[in-house]
Write an enzyme that holds these catalytic residues in place. Sequence first.
Site, PDB file in Angstrom:
ATOM      1  CG  ASP A  11      29.985  49.818  -1.977  1.00  0.00           C
ATOM      2  OD1 ASP A  11      29.590  49.437  -3.088  1.00  0.00           O
ATOM      3  OD2 ASP A  11      31.107  49.517  -1.524  1.00  0.00           O
ATOM      4  CG  ASP A  49      31.498  45.701  -0.358  1.00  0.00           C
ATOM      5  OD1 ASP A  49      32.350  45.634  -1.267  1.00  0.00           O
ATOM      6  OD2 ASP A  49      31.795  45.558   0.855  1.00  0.00           O
ATOM      7  CG  HIS A  51      32.242  41.007   0.815  1.00  0.00           C
ATOM      8  ND1 HIS A  51      33.175  41.197  -0.183  1.00  0.00           N
ATOM      9  CD2 HIS A  51      32.213  42.175   1.522  1.00  0.00           C
ATOM     10  CE1 HIS A  51      33.688  42.415  -0.073  1.00  0.00           C
ATOM     11  NE2 HIS A  51      33.120  43.038   0.939  1.00  0.00           N
ATOM     12  CG  HIS A  55      35.327  38.443   0.977  1.00  0.00           C
ATOM     13  ND1 HIS A  55      36.004  39.591   1.304  1.00  0.00           N
ATOM     14  CD2 HIS A  55      35.473  38.268  -0.359  1.00  0.00           C
ATOM     15  CE1 HIS A  55      36.517  40.109   0.185  1.00  0.00           C
ATOM     16  NE2 HIS A  55      36.210  39.326  -0.827  1.00  0.00           N
ATOM     17  CG  HIS A  84      31.444  44.546   5.214  1.00  0.00           C
ATOM     18  ND1 HIS A  84      32.705  44.102   5.555  1.00  0.00           N
ATOM     19  CD2 HIS A  84      31.535  44.955   3.927  1.00  0.00           C
ATOM     20  CE1 HIS A  84      33.521  44.251   4.525  1.00  0.00           C
ATOM     21  NE2 HIS A  84      32.840  44.755   3.511  1.00  0.00           N
ATOM     22  CE  LYS A 109      32.329  48.234  -4.575  1.00  0.00           C
ATOM     23  NZ  LYS A 109      32.683  47.854  -3.197  1.00  0.00           N
ATOM     24  CB  CYS A 154      34.096  51.636  -2.098  1.00  0.00           C
ATOM     25  SG  CYS A 154      34.453  49.995  -1.422  1.00  0.00           S
TER      26      CYS A 154
END
Length: 206
Positions: A11, A49, A51, A55, A84, A109, A154
């Site tokens: 990330d 990351d 989303h 989310h 984010h 992810k 993470c």
Amino acid sequence: MNIAAALLVVDAQYGFMPGGGLAVADGDSIVPVINQMAPLFANVVLTQDWHPANHVSFAANHPGRQPFETIALPYGEQVLWPTHCVQGTRDAALHDDLRVPQAQLIIRKGFHSEVDSYSAFVEADRKTSTGLAAYLHARGITSLYLCGLATDYCVSWSAQDARAAGFEAIVIEDACRAIDMNGSLEKAWASLAAAGVGRIHSSQLA
Ligand code: VGL
Ligand code: ZN
């Protein structure tokens, strides 16, 4: 670095850098450290990351709730984060200065709207696989060196899941920065040690 090792860059996205949606203090200082050590690795995997705007981990999607509160979800307790790393936005992009041209895979992810995923291996329901363990096993990789953001979320979850999937796991601590909320960093280091995750400084790589 031996050929059965891989560097996992977690990330390294604008969303976790100063000015980002979920800014990690000093997060951008990891970029030159990663750039310096990345040439030592023939195998590099990045995570992102990623989303959807709706989310479940976003406080904005829970009326009356504030970022950093926790809620109960079907799979357990979930921290509510500021919005984010929304798919396709600049916040979700990898830092422009990151120099890892040899990276072979980007694992995205957190794209299931109802499930978060701190770990690069298994989503927060602790059931849904990202496929990363199978990929690394198929490539003959046995050791994973981890860096990135955030140490206590993470990076920590990914390192513990790496151990659970049978890999050696080593966190490169000066190539990580933490959110460090309510003692989360100290807790993470204790969990990492208990899981048999190593901890080194980038200068120890050769
Ligand atoms: C992360 C919180 C929410 C991380 C991602 O990259 O550590 N933390 N989403
Ligand atoms: Zn996230």
